[in-house]
Design a protein around this motif. Structure first.
Motif, PDB file in Angstrom:
ATOM      1  N   ARG A 281      30.628  17.570  10.950  1.00  7.72           N
ATOM      2  CA  ARG A 281      30.692  16.108  10.851  1.00  7.72           C
ATOM      3  C   ARG A 281      29.659  15.443  11.755  1.00  7.72           C
ATOM      4  O   ARG A 281      29.204  14.319  11.468  1.00  7.72           O
ATOM      5  N   LEU A 282      29.289  16.087  12.849  1.00  4.22           N
ATOM      6  CA  LEU A 282      28.336  15.493  13.787  1.00  4.22           C
ATOM      7  C   LEU A 282      26.891  15.614  13.315  1.00  4.22           C
ATOM      8  O   LEU A 282      25.989  15.031  13.917  1.00  4.22           O
ATOM      9  N   ARG A 283      26.661  16.381  12.253  1.00  2.00           N
ATOM     10  CA  ARG A 283      25.327  16.540  11.657  1.00  2.00           C
ATOM     11  C   ARG A 283      24.308  17.037  12.679  1.00  2.00           C
ATOM     12  O   ARG A 283      23.149  16.604  12.695  1.00  2.00           O
ATOM     13  N   LEU A 284      24.766  17.944  13.513  1.00  3.06           N
ATOM     14  CA  LEU A 284      23.885  18.608  14.472  1.00  3.06           C
ATOM     15  C   LEU A 284      23.768  20.070  14.058  1.00  3.06           C
ATOM     16  O   LEU A 284      24.771  20.704  13.715  1.00  3.06           O
ATOM     17  N   PRO A 285      22.568  20.634  14.086  1.00  5.88           N
ATOM     18  CA  PRO A 285      22.435  22.052  13.733  1.00  5.88           C
ATOM     19  C   PRO A 285      23.152  22.926  14.761  1.00  5.88           C
ATOM     20  O   PRO A 285      23.087  22.672  15.960  1.00  5.88           O
ATOM     21  N   PHE A 286      23.840  23.947  14.273  1.00  9.64           N
ATOM     22  CA  PHE A 286      24.522  24.856  15.184  1.00  9.64           C
ATOM     23  C   PHE A 286      24.656  26.229  14.545  1.00  9.64           C
ATOM     24  O   PHE A 286      24.513  26.390  13.329  1.00  9.64           O
ATOM     25  N   VAL A 287      24.903  27.203  15.369  1.00  9.68           N
ATOM     26  CA  VAL A 287      25.243  28.545  14.892  1.00  9.68           C
ATOM     27  C   VAL A 287      26.661  28.838  15.353  1.00  9.68           C
ATOM     28  O   VAL A 287      27.105  28.338  16.392  1.00  9.68           O
ATOM     29  N   ALA A 288      27.375  29.628  14.571  1.00 13.21           N
ATOM     30  CA  ALA A 288      28.758  29.975  14.911  1.00 13.21           C
ATOM     31  C   ALA A 288      28.877  31.485  15.051  1.00 13.21           C
ATOM     32  O   ALA A 288      28.356  32.240  14.216  1.00 13.21           O
ATOM     33  N   GLN A 289      29.550  31.898  16.094  1.00 13.10           N
ATOM     34  CA  GLN A 289      29.805  33.320  16.300  1.00 13.10           C
ATOM     35  C   GLN A 289      31.158  33.490  16.975  1.00 13.10           C
ATOM     36  O   GLN A 289      31.450  32.812  17.971  1.00 13.10           O
ATOM     37  N   ALA A 290      31.950  34.383  16.442  1.00 14.85           N
ATOM     38  CA  ALA A 290      33.277  34.621  16.998  1.00 14.85           C
ATOM     39  C   ALA A 290      33.184  35.554  18.199  1.00 14.85           C
ATOM     40  O   ALA A 290      32.648  36.657  18.085  1.00 14.85           O
ATOM     41  N   PRO A 291      33.677  35.140  19.352  1.00 16.78           N
ATOM     42  CA  PRO A 291      33.685  36.027  20.515  1.00 16.78           C
ATOM     43  C   PRO A 291      34.809  37.049  20.406  1.00 16.78           C
ATOM     44  O   PRO A 291      35.880  36.749  19.864  1.00 16.78           O
ATOM     45  N   ASP A 292      34.567  38.242  20.897  1.00 10.56           N
ATOM     46  CA  ASP A 292      35.565  39.306  20.847  1.00 10.56           C
ATOM     47  C   ASP A 292      36.310  39.338  22.174  1.00 10.56           C
ATOM     48  O   ASP A 292      35.899  40.014  23.120  1.00 10.56           O
ATOM     49  N   ILE A 293      37.404  38.566  22.254  1.00 12.38           N
ATOM     50  CA  ILE A 293      38.191  38.512  23.482  1.00 12.38           C
ATOM     51  C   ILE A 293      39.669  38.688  23.161  1.00 12.38           C
ATOM     52  O   ILE A 293      40.110  38.469  22.029  1.00 12.38           O
ATOM     53  N   ASP A 294      40.423  39.075  24.168  1.00 15.38           N
ATOM     54  CA  ASP A 294      41.869  39.187  24.050  1.00 15.38           C
ATOM     55  C   ASP A 294      42.464  37.782  24.205  1.00 15.38           C
ATOM     56  O   ASP A 294      42.289  37.145  25.244  1.00 15.38           O
ATOM     57  N   GLU A 295      43.158  37.306  23.183  1.00 21.80           N
ATOM     58  CA  GLU A 295      43.703  35.951  23.210  1.00 21.80           C
ATOM     59  C   GLU A 295      45.176  35.909  23.593  1.00 21.80           C
ATOM     60  O   GLU A 295      45.853  34.899  23.400  1.00 21.80           O
ATOM     61  N   SER A 296      45.669  36.979  24.167  1.00 24.82           N
ATOM     62  CA  SER A 296      47.069  37.010  24.592  1.00 24.82           C
ATOM     63  C   SER A 296      47.278  36.112  25.803  1.00 24.82           C
ATOM     64  O   SER A 296      46.401  35.982  26.661  1.00 24.82           O
ATOM     65  N   ALA A 297      48.468  35.512  25.880  1.00 26.76           N
ATOM     66  CA  ALA A 297      48.820  34.715  27.049  1.00 26.76           C
ATOM     67  C   ALA A 297      49.112  35.640  28.226  1.00 26.76           C
ATOM     68  O   ALA A 297      49.594  36.767  28.051  1.00 26.76           O
ATOM     69  N   LEU A 298      48.829  35.167  29.423  1.00 26.62           N
ATOM     70  CA  LEU A 298      49.151  35.917  30.626  1.00 26.62           C
ATOM     71  C   LEU A 298      50.609  35.673  31.017  1.00 26.62           C
ATOM     72  O   LEU A 298      51.173  34.624  30.693  1.00 26.62           O
TER      73      LEU A 298
END
Length: 204
Positions: A25-42
């Protein structure tokens, strides 16, 4: 006018199609990449703390790969009565989640981080935005019919507020409308402006 090649490189640290759609929606060029991290709560971690920590971790995970960039990290944790609402994955789990939520007030904690790797050390801005959603008290037949129509099985809370799922909602208390979908654009625009990102094709 800004030359696209002169804009700071913008990176979305996410594999979410919803966040990418919002950022467009912001009409700004960007690249997307999914980071490989553990998303579990501490252990003992509050929902808003989990969201903020993971938003920062996602951005920081890509820092070495994307120097001289503005990296966006975001995370969302939904809770009801202290219970975290995960992505249901399938119809039966989604129906059970909607039944648990009906007539109740759900909190969606959406955290945002902007990491500027153009400087050393990298500059970090982070914010947590809480959205309160009151669900309608609807019968099982309506909840089941909704799920068959929209199949929101990859959404925490089992409803797409930007789609037909809005019909399940009685009230939303939210200072940043896109935060509920997963990326707070008002807060993000403020962060990007603070780091010199031009908008509307104009230099700042």
């Amino acid at each position: 006018m800004s030359n696209p090649s002169s804009l700071p490189r913008l990176v979305l640290a996410s594999g979410s199609a919803y966040r990418a759609e919002l950022l467009r929606r912001l009409r700004l060029p960007f690249v997307a990449q999914a980071p490989d991290i553990d998303e579990s709560a501490l252990p003992g971690e509050a929902p808003e703390q989990t969201a903020l920590r993971l938003a920062q971790a996602k951005a920081q995970h890509l820092a070495a790969q994307f120097p001289d960039s503005l990296i966006i990290g975001s995370d969302q944790v939904a809770t009801l009565h202290g219970q975290r609402l995960s992505k249901p994955g399938a119809h039966a789990a989604a129906l059970a989640q909607l039944q648990f939520m009906r007539g109740q007030t759900v909190q969606f904690h959406t955290a945002l981080c902007l990491l500027d790797t153009r400087c050393a050390p990298a500059h970090v801005q982070a914010e947590n935005i809480t959205v309160t959603v009151r669900m309608r008290n609807l019968p099982d037949a309506e909840l089941d019919a909704y799920l068959h129509l929209e199949q929101p099985y990859d959404c925490a809370g089992s409803a797409k507020n930007e789609g037909l799922g809005i019909a399940l909602i009685e009230e939303i208390d939210n200072r940043d409308p896109s935060a509920l979908t997963g990326l707070p654009l008002i807060a993000l625009c403020s962060m990007l402006r603070a780091r010199g990102m031009p908008f509307f094709g104009l230099d700042v």
